[in-house]
Scaffold this active site. Structure first.
Site, PDB file in Angstrom:
ATOM      1  N   ARG A 103       0.879  -1.171   0.000  1.00  0.00           N
ATOM      2  CA  ARG A 103       0.000   0.000   0.000  1.00  0.00           C
ATOM      3  C   ARG A 103       0.913   1.216   0.000  1.00  0.00           C
ATOM      4  O   ARG A 103       1.705   1.405   0.922  1.00  0.00           O
ATOM      5  CB  ARG A 103      -0.908   0.006   1.232  1.00  0.00           C
ATOM      6  CG  ARG A 103      -1.616   1.339   1.432  1.00  0.00           C
ATOM      7  CD  ARG A 103      -2.717   1.284   2.456  1.00  0.00           C
ATOM      8  NE  ARG A 103      -3.884   0.602   1.906  1.00  0.00           N
ATOM      9  CZ  ARG A 103      -5.104   0.668   2.428  1.00  0.00           C
ATOM     10  NH1 ARG A 103      -5.312   1.398   3.515  1.00  0.00           N
ATOM     11  NH2 ARG A 103      -6.110   0.012   1.891  1.00  0.00           N
ATOM     12  N   HIS A 130      -7.343   0.767  -6.370  1.00  0.00           N
ATOM     13  CA  HIS A 130      -7.566  -0.086  -5.191  1.00  0.00           C
ATOM     14  C   HIS A 130      -8.190  -1.400  -5.689  1.00  0.00           C
ATOM     15  O   HIS A 130      -9.363  -1.694  -5.412  1.00  0.00           O
ATOM     16  CB  HIS A 130      -8.476   0.641  -4.201  1.00  0.00           C
ATOM     17  CG  HIS A 130      -8.445   0.069  -2.811  1.00  0.00           C
ATOM     18  ND1 HIS A 130      -7.637  -0.998  -2.446  1.00  0.00           N
ATOM     19  CD2 HIS A 130      -9.127   0.420  -1.687  1.00  0.00           C
ATOM     20  CE1 HIS A 130      -7.836  -1.271  -1.176  1.00  0.00           C
ATOM     21  NE2 HIS A 130      -8.732  -0.436  -0.685  1.00  0.00           N
ATOM     22  N   GLN A 133     -10.065  -4.048  -3.373  1.00  0.00           N
ATOM     23  CA  GLN A 133     -11.378  -3.613  -2.883  1.00  0.00           C
ATOM     24  C   GLN A 133     -12.447  -3.859  -3.939  1.00  0.00           C
ATOM     25  O   GLN A 133     -13.553  -4.320  -3.619  1.00  0.00           O
ATOM     26  CB  GLN A 133     -11.325  -2.126  -2.506  1.00  0.00           C
ATOM     27  CG  GLN A 133     -12.620  -1.605  -1.940  1.00  0.00           C
ATOM     28  CD  GLN A 133     -12.940  -2.208  -0.577  1.00  0.00           C
ATOM     29  OE1 GLN A 133     -12.124  -2.143   0.325  1.00  0.00           O
ATOM     30  NE2 GLN A 133     -14.125  -2.791  -0.425  1.00  0.00           N
ATOM     31  N   ASP A 219     -17.195   7.158  -1.771  1.00  0.00           N
ATOM     32  CA  ASP A 219     -15.994   7.008  -0.946  1.00  0.00           C
ATOM     33  C   ASP A 219     -15.722   8.361  -0.304  1.00  0.00           C
ATOM     34  O   ASP A 219     -16.365   9.369  -0.651  1.00  0.00           O
ATOM     35  CB  ASP A 219     -14.826   6.551  -1.856  1.00  0.00           C
ATOM     36  CG  ASP A 219     -13.560   6.195  -1.099  1.00  0.00           C
ATOM     37  OD1 ASP A 219     -13.617   6.038   0.146  1.00  0.00           O
ATOM     38  OD2 ASP A 219     -12.498   6.081  -1.742  1.00  0.00           O
ATOM     39  N   CYS A 259     -16.293   1.465   0.508  1.00  0.00           N
ATOM     40  CA  CYS A 259     -15.137   0.621   0.856  1.00  0.00           C
ATOM     41  C   CYS A 259     -14.758   0.755   2.324  1.00  0.00           C
ATOM     42  O   CYS A 259     -14.070  -0.119   2.858  1.00  0.00           O
ATOM     43  CB  CYS A 259     -13.951   0.949  -0.049  1.00  0.00           C
ATOM     44  SG  CYS A 259     -13.270   2.603   0.189  1.00  0.00           S
ATOM     45  N   ARG A 287     -13.381  -8.871   1.595  1.00  0.00           N
ATOM     46  CA  ARG A 287     -11.952  -8.643   1.322  1.00  0.00           C
ATOM     47  C   ARG A 287     -11.170  -9.908   1.686  1.00  0.00           C
ATOM     48  O   ARG A 287     -10.263 -10.334   0.978  1.00  0.00           O
ATOM     49  CB  ARG A 287     -11.418  -7.462   2.163  1.00  0.00           C
ATOM     50  CG  ARG A 287     -11.950  -6.104   1.756  1.00  0.00           C
ATOM     51  CD  ARG A 287     -11.384  -5.642   0.427  1.00  0.00           C
ATOM     52  NE  ARG A 287      -9.939  -5.539   0.414  1.00  0.00           N
ATOM     53  CZ  ARG A 287      -9.232  -4.512   0.872  1.00  0.00           C
ATOM     54  NH1 ARG A 287      -9.845  -3.458   1.363  1.00  0.00           N
ATOM     55  NH2 ARG A 287      -7.902  -4.497   0.813  1.00  0.00           N
TER      56      ARG A 287
END
Ligand code: CP
Ligand code: NVA
Length: 305
Positions: A103, A130, A133, A219, A259, A287
């Site tokens: 990340r 991402h 996700q 988001d 998310c 996830r």
């Protein structure tokens, strides 16, 4: 052949459909307490340059549940934070572990690491994408509503890493994304890594983006790395809050995703995220299951269920 998952389109439609089916099998066995340890003696290195709850936990727990081990590294405590070249880190770390999750900030960093890695590298979020996700999100959609092919996803808010990845996924899996961002925050197709604009349509009014949608999603207004713009963004995004009115114009069986982490009262009202159309807890849990399928695939290839 060495395979990385640096952006969503690194996997073909066939591979993705395989992963969704595999995630279903792995999840169902896990729910029945059937141990499954195909990755005994395998080690995952998780490198975090930004904060995380879900990504760290799902990768670490997932690797453990598959019989392997996970090691957490962050910028602060490693030489990466003291200027060791990312290429050198790729060479060294990939000689010691079997798979790496990163990340970080720019996508370029993870690309450079992967170019020097002997083992699969997974994108655990960059400024641009991402992909793990969106794997979980689409798996969740399939669980609730069946195939996503031909369906319409409404994206309300920032054209950030999540939005870009939804757009890539739409191209690979053939669905549509209706995007509504405030002026000045529009999608940049090149940055999103798109082949064209066939699978998305932009709407000035978020209500129009949500009209007839099968899935409404949003988001945070300020992603990690953009904190300096927070005050300005609070003003610019004020009309891009997903609320009951937006859900009302979507299909009557539309679902809501986020998310997480979420800011109730900013990008979404509490009424929507805590309401009956929201599937955010399934989405978060998934996830774990999709990433187990992903790690298994990158390390062992396709498995007969
Ligand atoms: N959704 C997500 O990636 O959450 P974390 O930042 O907690 O990992
Ligand atoms: N767009 C958000 C997602 C966090 C999981 C960010 O990058 O901060």
């Amino acid at each position: 052949m060495l395979k990385h998952f640096l952006q969503f389109k690194d996997l073909s439609r066939d591979e993705l459909l395989y992963l969704f089916e595999r995630a279903r099998v792995i999840k169902s066995r896990f729910k029945r307490y059937q141990p499954y340890h195909p990755l005994v003696d395998r080690t995952l290195a998780m490198i975090f340059e930004k904060s995380s709850t879900r990504t760290r936990l799902s990768f670490e727990a997932g690797m453990h549940q598959l019989g392997g081990t996970a090691i957490y590294l962050n910028t602060r405590d490693t030489q990466l934070g003291r200027g060791e070249p990312v290429e050198d880190a790729g060479e060294v770390i990939s000689r010691m572990v079997d798979i790496v999750m990163i990340r970080t900030y720019e996508q370029e960093i993870i690309k450079r690491f992967a170019a020097h890695s002997r083992v699969p590298v997974i994108n655990g979020l960059t400024n641009e994408y991402h992909p793990c996700q969106i794997l979980a999100d689409i798996f969740t959609f399939i669980e609730h509503r069946g195939s996503i092919k031909g369906k319409t996803v409404a994206w309300v808010g920032d054209s950030n890493n999540m939005c870009n990845t939804w757009l890539q996924a739409a191209e690979v899996l053939d669905f549509n994304v209706h995007v509504s961002t405030p002026p000045g925050y529009e999608v940049e197709p090149e940055r999103a890594g798109l082949y064209g604009t066939d699978n998305f349509e932009s709407f000035a009014d978020p209500m129009d983006a949500c009209r007839g949608a099968d899935l409404v999603t949003t988001d945070v207004w300020t992603s990690m790395g953009w904190e300096a713009e927070n005050d300005e963004r609070m003003k610019d995004f004020a009309d891009w809050q997903v609320d009951a009115e937006m859900m009302q114009v979507a299909k009557s069986d539309a679902i809501f995703m986020h998310c997480l982490p979420a800011h109730r009262g900013e990008e979404v009202t509490a009424e929507v995220i805590d309401g009956p159309q929201s599937v955010v807890w399934d989405e978060a849990e998934n996830r774990l299951h999709v990433q187990k399928a992903l790690m298994e695939y990158l390390l062992l290839g396709k498995i007969e269920s």
